[in-house]
Design an enzyme around this catalytic site. Structure first.
Site, mmCIF file in Angstrom:
data_model
loop_
_atom_site.group_PDB
_atom_site.id
_atom_site.type_symbol
_atom_site.label_atom_id
_atom_site.label_comp_id
_atom_site.label_asym_id
_atom_site.label_seq_id
_atom_site.Cartn_x
_atom_site.Cartn_y
_atom_site.Cartn_z
ATOM 1 N N ASN A 12 0.950 -1.173 -0.089
ATOM 2 C CA ASN A 12 -0.009 -0.031 0.082
ATOM 3 C C ASN A 12 0.974 1.153 -0.133
ATOM 4 O O ASN A 12 1.363 1.736 1.168
ATOM 5 C CB ASN A 12 -0.982 0.098 1.341
ATOM 6 C CG ASN A 12 -2.024 1.225 1.159
ATOM 7 O OD1 ASN A 12 -1.857 2.004 0.522
ATOM 8 N ND2 ASN A 12 -2.730 0.948 2.392
ATOM 9 N N LYS A 19 3.546 0.967 3.000
ATOM 10 C CA LYS A 19 3.131 -0.042 3.938
ATOM 11 C C LYS A 19 3.086 -1.672 3.241
ATOM 12 O O LYS A 19 2.883 -1.639 2.262
ATOM 13 C CB LYS A 19 1.645 0.248 4.518
ATOM 14 C CG LYS A 19 1.693 1.163 5.666
ATOM 15 C CD LYS A 19 0.325 1.120 6.307
ATOM 16 C CE LYS A 19 -0.528 2.420 6.033
ATOM 17 N NZ LYS A 19 -1.954 2.189 6.541
ATOM 18 N N ARG A 93 -2.784 -2.075 -3.472
ATOM 19 C CA ARG A 93 -3.754 -1.145 -3.369
ATOM 20 C C ARG A 93 -3.564 -0.126 -4.480
ATOM 21 O O ARG A 93 -2.326 0.627 -4.253
ATOM 22 C CB ARG A 93 -3.784 -0.625 -1.937
ATOM 23 C CG ARG A 93 -4.871 0.602 -1.911
ATOM 24 C CD ARG A 93 -4.909 1.257 -0.405
ATOM 25 N NE ARG A 93 -6.111 2.046 -0.521
ATOM 26 C CZ ARG A 93 -5.978 3.382 0.112
ATOM 27 N NH1 ARG A 93 -4.788 3.523 0.776
ATOM 28 N NH2 ARG A 93 -7.059 3.958 0.086
ATOM 29 N N HIS A 182 -12.200 3.898 -0.546
ATOM 30 C CA HIS A 182 -12.072 2.993 0.718
ATOM 31 C C HIS A 182 -12.938 2.014 0.257
ATOM 32 O O HIS A 182 -13.645 1.457 1.073
ATOM 33 C CB HIS A 182 -12.802 3.834 2.009
ATOM 34 C CG HIS A 182 -12.059 4.815 2.715
ATOM 35 N ND1 HIS A 182 -12.298 5.800 3.066
ATOM 36 C CD2 HIS A 182 -10.612 4.849 2.578
ATOM 37 C CE1 HIS A 182 -11.711 6.508 3.768
ATOM 38 N NE2 HIS A 182 -10.381 6.124 3.368
ATOM 39 N N HIS A 210 -16.494 4.497 7.586
ATOM 40 C CA HIS A 210 -14.999 4.170 7.903
ATOM 41 C C HIS A 210 -14.434 5.533 8.075
ATOM 42 O O HIS A 210 -14.288 6.457 7.632
ATOM 43 C CB HIS A 210 -14.467 3.642 6.432
ATOM 44 C CG HIS A 210 -13.130 3.661 6.288
ATOM 45 N ND1 HIS A 210 -12.290 2.424 6.346
ATOM 46 C CD2 HIS A 210 -12.055 4.465 6.384
ATOM 47 C CE1 HIS A 210 -11.213 2.693 6.140
ATOM 48 N NE2 HIS A 210 -11.009 3.960 6.318
ATOM 49 N N ASN A 213 -8.087 8.317 9.722
ATOM 50 C CA ASN A 213 -7.656 9.682 9.079
ATOM 51 C C ASN A 213 -8.262 10.335 8.228
ATOM 52 O O ASN A 213 -8.940 11.455 8.149
ATOM 53 C CB ASN A 213 -6.210 9.781 8.900
ATOM 54 C CG ASN A 213 -5.418 11.054 9.381
ATOM 55 O OD1 ASN A 213 -6.158 11.958 10.168
ATOM 56 N ND2 ASN A 213 -4.406 11.360 8.914
ATOM 57 N N ARG A 243 -8.606 16.709 5.882
ATOM 58 C CA ARG A 243 -9.422 17.254 4.734
ATOM 59 C C ARG A 243 -10.726 17.687 5.013
ATOM 60 O O ARG A 243 -11.410 17.246 6.109
ATOM 61 C CB ARG A 243 -9.557 15.929 3.734
ATOM 62 C CG ARG A 243 -8.445 15.511 2.959
ATOM 63 C CD ARG A 243 -8.601 14.366 2.260
ATOM 64 N NE ARG A 243 -7.938 13.255 2.575
ATOM 65 C CZ ARG A 243 -8.190 11.901 2.422
ATOM 66 N NH1 ARG A 243 -9.024 11.589 2.029
ATOM 67 N NH2 ARG A 243 -7.123 10.993 2.883
ATOM 68 N N GLY A 334 -13.466 5.083 14.199
ATOM 69 C CA GLY A 334 -14.665 4.239 14.538
ATOM 70 C C GLY A 334 -14.548 2.967 15.424
ATOM 71 O O GLY A 334 -15.300 2.536 16.153
ATOM 72 N N ASN A 336 -12.251 2.917 17.807
ATOM 73 C CA ASN A 336 -11.600 3.034 19.029
ATOM 74 C C ASN A 336 -12.262 4.363 19.779
ATOM 75 O O ASN A 336 -12.038 4.139 21.235
ATOM 76 C CB ASN A 336 -10.278 3.605 18.874
ATOM 77 C CG ASN A 336 -9.195 2.481 18.593
ATOM 78 O OD1 ASN A 336 -9.144 1.354 19.384
ATOM 79 N ND2 ASN A 336 -8.664 2.391 17.240
ATOM 80 N N GLU A 386 -7.946 -4.055 5.321
ATOM 81 C CA GLU A 386 -7.877 -3.899 3.905
ATOM 82 C C GLU A 386 -6.673 -4.910 3.351
ATOM 83 O O GLU A 386 -6.841 -5.346 2.142
ATOM 84 C CB GLU A 386 -7.494 -2.399 3.579
ATOM 85 C CG GLU A 386 -8.625 -1.505 3.657
ATOM 86 C CD GLU A 386 -8.389 -0.099 3.891
ATOM 87 O OE1 GLU A 386 -7.792 0.275 5.023
ATOM 88 O OE2 GLU A 386 -8.845 0.690 3.005
HETATM 89 P P1 AMP Z 1 -6.483 5.277 10.598
HETATM 90 O O1 AMP Z 1 -6.454 6.238 9.443
HETATM 91 O O2 AMP Z 1 -7.756 4.057 10.241
HETATM 92 O O3 AMP Z 1 -5.340 4.552 10.865
HETATM 93 O O4 AMP Z 1 -7.056 5.773 11.866
HETATM 94 C C1 AMP Z 1 -6.278 6.926 12.386
HETATM 95 C C2 AMP Z 1 -6.891 7.555 13.382
HETATM 96 O O5 AMP Z 1 -7.744 7.102 14.311
HETATM 97 C C3 AMP Z 1 -5.992 8.678 14.200
HETATM 98 O O6 AMP Z 1 -5.850 9.851 13.760
HETATM 99 C C4 AMP Z 1 -6.769 9.005 15.427
HETATM 100 O O7 AMP Z 1 -7.498 10.093 15.433
HETATM 101 C C5 AMP Z 1 -7.815 7.783 15.577
HETATM 102 N N1 AMP Z 1 -7.477 6.937 16.580
HETATM 103 C C6 AMP Z 1 -6.449 5.944 16.828
HETATM 104 N N2 AMP Z 1 -6.421 5.350 18.105
HETATM 105 C C7 AMP Z 1 -7.601 5.788 18.588
HETATM 106 C C8 AMP Z 1 -8.070 5.779 19.880
HETATM 107 N N3 AMP Z 1 -7.543 4.871 20.810
HETATM 108 N N4 AMP Z 1 -9.074 6.756 20.449
HETATM 109 C C9 AMP Z 1 -9.393 7.780 19.698
HETATM 110 N N5 AMP Z 1 -8.959 7.682 18.083
HETATM 111 C C10 AMP Z 1 -8.110 6.820 17.940
#
Ligand code: AMP
Length: 404
Positions: A12, A19, A93, A182, A210, A213, A243, A334, A336, A386
């Site tokens: 990715n 990644k 990806r 996504h 989803h 970030n 964004r 979503g 966490n 993914e």
């Molecule tokens: P992703 O793009 O799916 O890797 O999501 C990254 C985002 O998830 C980070 O910028 C955080 O805002 C959010 N995130 C990750 N861990 C936590 C957590 N324990 N509590 C709240 N937000 C989290």
């Protein structure tokens, strides 16, 4: 050492990151994974995890090929010679499939030139994805490469949901439509929802949120998406980490004509300096909720704008679906943030949506139900994966070739 026969190496590649994951498509066992960051920058680094050990190295990575070469070396140091590891495929990806690609596709010279051609639709993403493909082919010329497109799942969006109300000739000439992104995640998660509920996907109407970030919502009826929040580019829709999501397009004209910002400056403003970051200077929800709780007004506003937008899409998609069976949260936020989930769905009991506060607070890596037993709509948290979805789709393409 774990058996790598049949495994898929998933890449990715972002604009300055790469990644990778070596995964068994059948049972999802992750044999190794890594990430190279700030490629092309003075402070680039790479982290590789294999055999229960994690190594991080700060080094100069001039380009993606250098990152792939360093990753290969890490594999070799751990006893895995990728070229003779019995890999089924390298799965990539690719962000934008444009009008050309609707399904996972074996990479051929023609496919490479087509992805190159479509790059005008995703100038930040597709060129990086291509570099990843070329680097992997250079390294593993005997392993088939498969491109898995982020837009593919939304290819069949109903015309009314995919069409912008602009001059038709201009739209057709420039391939302007809502593509959605996504898709690999929305497809994987919606499939897992059906499995989790023990329901036939064909009978299930669901909304998938989803929230990472980058963030997007989709409305899926009987396994087919009928709407999604990202559009021609991944800038449309929900408020995201950096964004803006939806804005009045007149704002772009105003910024250019009155505020005298160039198109490139507006691009950066909306893609990198907007969303949560633009509103409060932070884009990580852990920091934002801490700031909110300490009385920071900008963080509170950022949170409120984020939730307001999310609820607007939830309402719209509920009506579009007509009957709603499940709402599912996935990705970093979503999966966490109990706070985001509870505020997004607060006060919707009249629509049959009732979150159980205790279940919502439970932290778990597995798929789980967070709705109350008397909630008409199921509310779930389902971790996305993914890489596994890309590995499975890539293996399926290779299997279909050898079955011919
Ligand atoms: P992703 O793009 O799916 O890797 O999501 C990254 C985002 O998830 C980070 O910028 C955080 O805002 C959010 N995130 C990750 N861990 C936590 C957590 N324990 N509590 C709240 N937000 C989290």
């Amino acid at each position: 050492m774990a058996d790598t026969t049949g495994a898929v190496l998933v890449f990715n590649a972002g604009s300055s990151s790469l990644k990778y994951q070596l995964v068994q498509p059948d049972d999802g066992t992750v044999l190794a994974e890594g990430i190279a960051e700030r490629i092309g920058d003075a402070g680039s680094s790479i982290t590789h995890e294999q055999n229960g050990e994690s190594v991080t190295e700060t080094l100069v990575l001039d380009d993606h090929l250098a990152a792939v070469q360093r990753a290969e070396q890490f594999f070799a140091d751990n006893g895995t010679d990728l070229a003779s590891a019995g890999l089924t495929a390298v799965g990539h990806r690719v962000v934008h499939g444009g009008r050309s690609f609707h399904e996972p596709t074996l990479v051929t010279p023609h496919v490479i030139s087509e992805i190159k051609r479509i790059s005008t639709l995703a100038p930040l993403h597709n060129p990086a994805n291509l570099v990843g493909i070329l680097a992997a082919q250079d390294l593993l010329p005997d392993v088939p490469s498969v491109a898995v497109f982020d837009t593919a799942f939304f290819h069949g969006l109903p015309d009314a949901a995919a069409t912008y109300a602009i001059d038709r000739e201009v739209a057709v000439e420039h391939a302007i439509r809502r593509y959605g992104f996504h898709g690999t995640s929305h497809e994987y998660v919606s499939g897992r929802v059906a499995e989790f509920l023990g329901r036939d996907p064909a009978d299930l109407n669901q909304i998938v949120l989803h929230l990472g970030n980058g963030a997007s919502a989709s409305a899926i009826a009987g396994g087919h998406p009928i709407d999604t929040s990202m559009g021609m580019t991944p800038l449309e829709g929900l408020v995201m980490g950096t964004r803006s999501g939806d804005i009045d397009p007149g704002l772009v004209l105003h910024l250019n004509r009155i505020a005298d910002l160039s198109v490139d400056e507006i691009d950066t403003l909306l893609n990198k300096r907007a969303g949560l970051k633009g509103l409060c200077g932070e884009n990580d929800f852990r920091t934002i909720t801490e700031l909110m709780d300490s009385g920071d007004a900008a963080a509170r506003r950022a949170f409120d704008v984020y939730i307001h937008r999310l609820r607007r899409y939830l309402g719209a998609y509920t009506f579009a679906l007509g009957r709603l069976d499940a709402i599912t949260f996935t990705a970093g936020v979503g999966e966490n943030s109990a706070r985001v989930r509870s505020e997004a769905l607060a006060g919707l009991e009249g629509f049959g949506i009732r979150v159980d506060p205790g279940r919502n607070e439970v932290r778990d890596k597995a798929a789980r139900r967070i709705s109350a037993d008397d909630s008409a709509v199921e509310v779930l948290v389902v971790p996305t994966n993914e890489e596994l979805a890309i590995a499975r789709q890539s293996a399926a393409v290779v299997a279909s070739l050898s079955a011919r």
